[in-house]
Design an enzyme around this catalytic site. Structure first.
Site, PDB file in Angstrom:
ATOM      1  N   ASP A 110       0.326 -83.028 110.564  1.00 53.09           N
ATOM      2  CA  ASP A 110       0.218 -83.818 109.330  1.00 53.09           C
ATOM      3  C   ASP A 110      -0.677 -85.049 109.551  1.00 53.09           C
ATOM      4  O   ASP A 110      -1.085 -85.691 108.585  1.00 53.09           O
ATOM      5  CB  ASP A 110       1.610 -84.327 108.893  1.00 53.09           C
ATOM      6  CG  ASP A 110       2.331 -83.346 107.974  1.00 53.09           C
ATOM      7  OD1 ASP A 110       1.646 -82.622 107.233  1.00 53.09           O
ATOM      8  OD2 ASP A 110       3.583 -83.322 108.009  1.00 53.09           O
TER       9      ASP A 110
ATOM     10  N   GLN B 173       9.696 -82.430 106.909  1.00 51.39           N
ATOM     11  CA  GLN B 173       9.484 -82.602 105.471  1.00 51.39           C
ATOM     12  C   GLN B 173      10.069 -83.950 105.016  1.00 51.39           C
ATOM     13  O   GLN B 173      11.246 -84.235 105.257  1.00 51.39           O
ATOM     14  CB  GLN B 173      10.125 -81.438 104.707  1.00 51.39           C
ATOM     15  CG  GLN B 173       9.806 -81.402 103.238  1.00 51.39           C
ATOM     16  CD  GLN B 173       8.321 -81.152 102.920  1.00 51.39           C
ATOM     17  OE1 GLN B 173       7.673 -80.304 103.526  1.00 51.39           O
ATOM     18  NE2 GLN B 173       7.788 -81.909 101.984  1.00 51.39           N
TER      19      GLN B 173
ATOM     20  N   LYS C 151       4.854 -73.235 102.580  1.00 51.12           N
ATOM     21  CA  LYS C 151       4.137 -73.480 103.837  1.00 51.12           C
ATOM     22  C   LYS C 151       4.425 -72.363 104.839  1.00 51.12           C
ATOM     23  O   LYS C 151       3.538 -71.871 105.529  1.00 51.12           O
ATOM     24  CB  LYS C 151       4.551 -74.836 104.429  1.00 51.12           C
ATOM     25  CG  LYS C 151       3.923 -76.017 103.684  1.00 51.12           C
ATOM     26  CD  LYS C 151       4.552 -77.344 104.058  1.00 51.12           C
ATOM     27  CE  LYS C 151       3.955 -78.485 103.239  1.00 51.12           C
ATOM     28  NZ  LYS C 151       4.634 -79.761 103.417  1.00 51.12           N
TER      29      LYS C 151
END
Ligand code: NAD
Length: 291
Positions: A121, A98, A54
């Site tokens: 997200d 994460q 990422k």
């Protein structure tokens, strides 16, 4: 004839080039470079790999990226303090914590603490609610990636039967919300499809799947979907990432399904790269909104 491949890697390249052009235009117009802060708690090797790819994708697109590490023993308070600092930092447009987190930290408490404007997200309840109400701020990255794979491959969704296998908050549920809603100016990605969600409690699951013009597998069981789940000519999207004897394997048994399906996305190089790409797109959107 084998199914036509939906190449997530190639589509990702094209979208990442569009995002990089968007970043350059935003910066040329005097905007702050978009910035994504990733937070890694502990040393889960799979999470390390995800976060590394990422960050690299961000840098390739001309974005800033930062990695904040906390030890596996960090407390919920430690992580909440870090999230509060990132919420307050104007250089940070996206915050990615994460998952999974160590047991002593409640994921829900952390997701709820991220500023909804920086929740790229789209896991915060406010962003989930906006999507459900048909006015999304951000689309969650994995289902957004799947929607783009369909749209950019010229696979229409309007009026089609879609079956989604799996009802998770991260994939199945938002996937259904995107594909079933009516497209509007605020929500052009909406699919206008007839969507059925199947799961562990579904009776005769293969028969329901065979009604699908578009079948999306987000089950987490290697090679779960076989030819008897698939209507001839259907588009099959494999979201699954399973490790079998050290190899990446999808939720679809490609060997069995490919002769029946019209379209099939591979694993790897399918939905995986698209998820990261849509994270970049959401981070750019956040930066543009912040000016
Ligand atoms: P999850 O475990 O949260 O949800 C799985 C869903 O599948 C559940 O709703 C469950 O009811 C259903 N299910 C499980 N076993 C079943 C069975 N035997 N019969 C019927 N239904 C069953 O998983 P998730 O987070 O939605 O992820 C699904 C898969 O997608 C996993 O392999 C995950 O690694 C992968 N994934 C990939 C990406 C990507 O970027 N490609 C992103 C997220 C998740």
């Amino acid at each position: 004839m084998p199914a036509q491949k939906i190449d997530g890697q190639e589509l990702s390249k094209a979208i990442r080039a569009e995002v990089a052009a968007g970043v350059a235009a935003h910066v040329a117009a005097g905007g702050r470079p978009p910035g994504l802060a990733a937070v890694l708690v502990g040393d889960n090797p799979a999470s390390e790999v995800y976060v590394r790819s990422k960050r690299k994708a961000c840098e390739d697109a001309g974005m800033n990226s930062w990695l904040h590490r906390l030890p596996a023993t960090a407390s919920e308070e430690d992580l909440l303090k870090l999230v509060a600092d990132l919420n307050a930092d104007p250089a940070v447009h996206g915050i990615l914590v994460q998952l999974p987190l160590p047991k002593q930290i409640r994921e829900e408490a952390i997701i709820n603490a991220i500023s909804p404007a920086k929740d790229v997200d789209a896991f915060h309840p406010q962003n989930v609610g906006l999507l459900a109400a048909g006015h999304p701020r951000y689309l969650p990255c994995t289902p957004f990636g799947v929607q783009q794979m369909l749209a950019r491959s010229g696979i229409p969704t309007i009026g089609k039967n879609v079956v989604v296998i799996g009802r998770s908050n991260i994939v199945g549920k938002p996937m259904a919300l995107i594909l079933m809603q009516k497209p509007t100016k605020d929500f052009p990605e909406a699919g206008d499809a007839t969507v059925t969600v199947v799961h562990r409690g579904t009776k005769d699951l293969p028969a329901v799947c065979r009604t699908a013009d578009i079948l999306i597998a987000a089950v987490g069981v290697a090679k779960f979907v076989t030819a008897d789940f698939v209507k001839p000519g259907a588009a099959v999207i494999d979201v699954g990432i399973n490790s079998v004897d050290g190899k990446l394997v999808g939720d679809v048994d490609a060997e069995s399904v490919s002769p029946v399906a019209g379209w099939l996305s591979p694993v790897p190089k399918g939905v995986g790269p698209m998820t990261i790409t849509m994270l970049l797109q959401n981070t750019l959107k956040s930066a543009v909104a912040a000016k």
